[in-house]
Enzyme design. Structure first.
Site, PDB file in Angstrom:
ATOM      1  N   SER A 200       4.935   8.961  -1.392  1.00 19.03           N
ATOM      2  CA  SER A 200       5.631   8.994  -2.679  1.00 19.03           C
ATOM      3  C   SER A 200       5.398   7.734  -3.504  1.00 19.03           C
ATOM      4  O   SER A 200       5.546   7.778  -4.731  1.00 19.03           O
ATOM      5  CB  SER A 200       7.134   9.219  -2.471  1.00 19.03           C
ATOM      6  OG  SER A 200       7.707   8.145  -1.759  1.00 19.03           O
TER       7      SER A 200
ATOM      8  N   TYR B  33       0.938   5.360   0.244  1.00 20.58           N
ATOM      9  CA  TYR B  33       0.137   6.494   0.719  1.00 20.58           C
ATOM     10  C   TYR B  33       0.875   7.817   0.547  1.00 20.58           C
ATOM     11  O   TYR B  33       0.296   8.875   0.750  1.00 20.58           O
ATOM     12  CB  TYR B  33      -0.246   6.309   2.193  1.00 20.58           C
ATOM     13  CG  TYR B  33       0.950   6.151   3.115  1.00 20.58           C
ATOM     14  CD1 TYR B  33       1.544   7.265   3.710  1.00 20.58           C
ATOM     15  CD2 TYR B  33       1.479   4.895   3.387  1.00 20.58           C
ATOM     16  CE1 TYR B  33       2.645   7.126   4.537  1.00 20.58           C
ATOM     17  CE2 TYR B  33       2.569   4.745   4.227  1.00 20.58           C
ATOM     18  CZ  TYR B  33       3.153   5.860   4.796  1.00 20.58           C
ATOM     19  OH  TYR B  33       4.240   5.718   5.621  1.00 20.58           O
TER      20      TYR B  33
ATOM     21  N   PHE C  90       0.841  -1.193   0.000  1.00 21.05           N
ATOM     22  CA  PHE C  90       0.000   0.000   0.000  1.00 21.05           C
ATOM     23  C   PHE C  90       0.878   1.245   0.000  1.00 21.05           C
ATOM     24  O   PHE C  90       1.726   1.427   0.874  1.00 21.05           O
ATOM     25  CB  PHE C  90      -0.896   0.012   1.239  1.00 21.05           C
ATOM     26  CG  PHE C  90      -1.812   1.206   1.319  1.00 21.05           C
ATOM     27  CD1 PHE C  90      -2.949   1.287   0.532  1.00 21.05           C
ATOM     28  CD2 PHE C  90      -1.541   2.250   2.190  1.00 21.05           C
ATOM     29  CE1 PHE C  90      -3.799   2.375   0.604  1.00 21.05           C
ATOM     30  CE2 PHE C  90      -2.383   3.350   2.271  1.00 21.05           C
ATOM     31  CZ  PHE C  90      -3.513   3.417   1.476  1.00 21.05           C
TER      32      PHE C  90
ATOM     33  N   GLU D 187      12.751   2.773   1.883  1.00 25.91           N
ATOM     34  CA  GLU D 187      12.046   3.162   3.111  1.00 25.91           C
ATOM     35  C   GLU D 187      12.885   2.861   4.362  1.00 25.91           C
ATOM     36  O   GLU D 187      12.344   2.664   5.441  1.00 25.91           O
ATOM     37  CB  GLU D 187      10.703   2.417   3.184  1.00 25.91           C
ATOM     38  CG  GLU D 187       9.833   2.570   1.956  1.00 25.91           C
ATOM     39  CD  GLU D 187       9.384   4.002   1.693  1.00 25.91           C
ATOM     40  OE1 GLU D 187       9.197   4.762   2.667  1.00 25.91           O
ATOM     41  OE2 GLU D 187       9.235   4.367   0.516  1.00 25.91           O
TER      42      GLU D 187
END
Length: 185
Positions: free
Chosen positions: A20, A18, A16, A91
């Protein structure tokens, strides 16, 4: 046929996006769908030492915070498991993987479990909440190897508007940063 499926089917999973991940898809995908999660809200409370800022002067990027009664709309991508090497690197600055249920908005499957990257309070890059004007000044002046922090914010706000997704936190920051930089919306 609508139904519920696991987040993994062999070597594939749903991720998922939300922030970039909505507008910067730099990894191979097998499928995509508009999706929504319940009980979470976007907030510019995470520091970015590696993309939109530096270790000495981190930028502000999104994370999700628990927010009962809130719905967060984004994009779900079906990916091969080897894509997680890339996503984990992208990330890496304080984010952890979570598995949460997602509602698929334009797909043959109505709900599924997906992987979501969330940076929570206590991680080394956590900046936390601040007054909106302070966050806007911070974003307007930060820059890192991936470019100006403001570009990240503006691209996200534009992507949300294209999807008719209203996010007042993002939109208010976008308005204030554009005003600080002398830009029009």
């Amino acid at each position: 046929m609508h139904g519920t499926v696991s987040d993994t089917d062999g070597d594939r999973a749903w991720v998922f996006g939300y922030g970039s991940l909505i507008y910067k898809v730099d990894f191979p995908i097998l499928d995509r769908a508009e999706a929504r999660i319940d009980g979470w809200a976007r907030r510019f409370w995470q520091g970015s030492h590696d993309h939109r800022g530096t270790p000495e002067s981190p930028g502000r990027v999104l994370t999700l915070v628990r927010s009962p009664g809130t719905r967060c709309r984004g994009v779900a991508y079906r990916v091969s498991h080897e894509v997680f090497d890339h996503l984990d690197h992208r990330e890496k600055n304080g984010y952890a993987r979570y598995r949460l249920p997602m509602e698929m908005l334009d797909h043959e499957v109505s709900t599924t479990e997906g992987v979501i990257y969330v940076a929570e309070e206590g991680n080394p890059a956590w900046l936390g909440p601040a007054p909106i004007d302070e966050m806007a000044r911070h974003i307007a002046t930060s820059e890192g190897p991936s470019g100006p922090n403001a570009d990240y914010l503006h691209r996200l706000a534009d992507a949300l508007r294209e999807r008719d997704e209203v996010d007042e936190h993002v939109f208010e920051l976008d308005r204030r940063v554009r005003a600080l930089r002398g830009e029009s919306a």
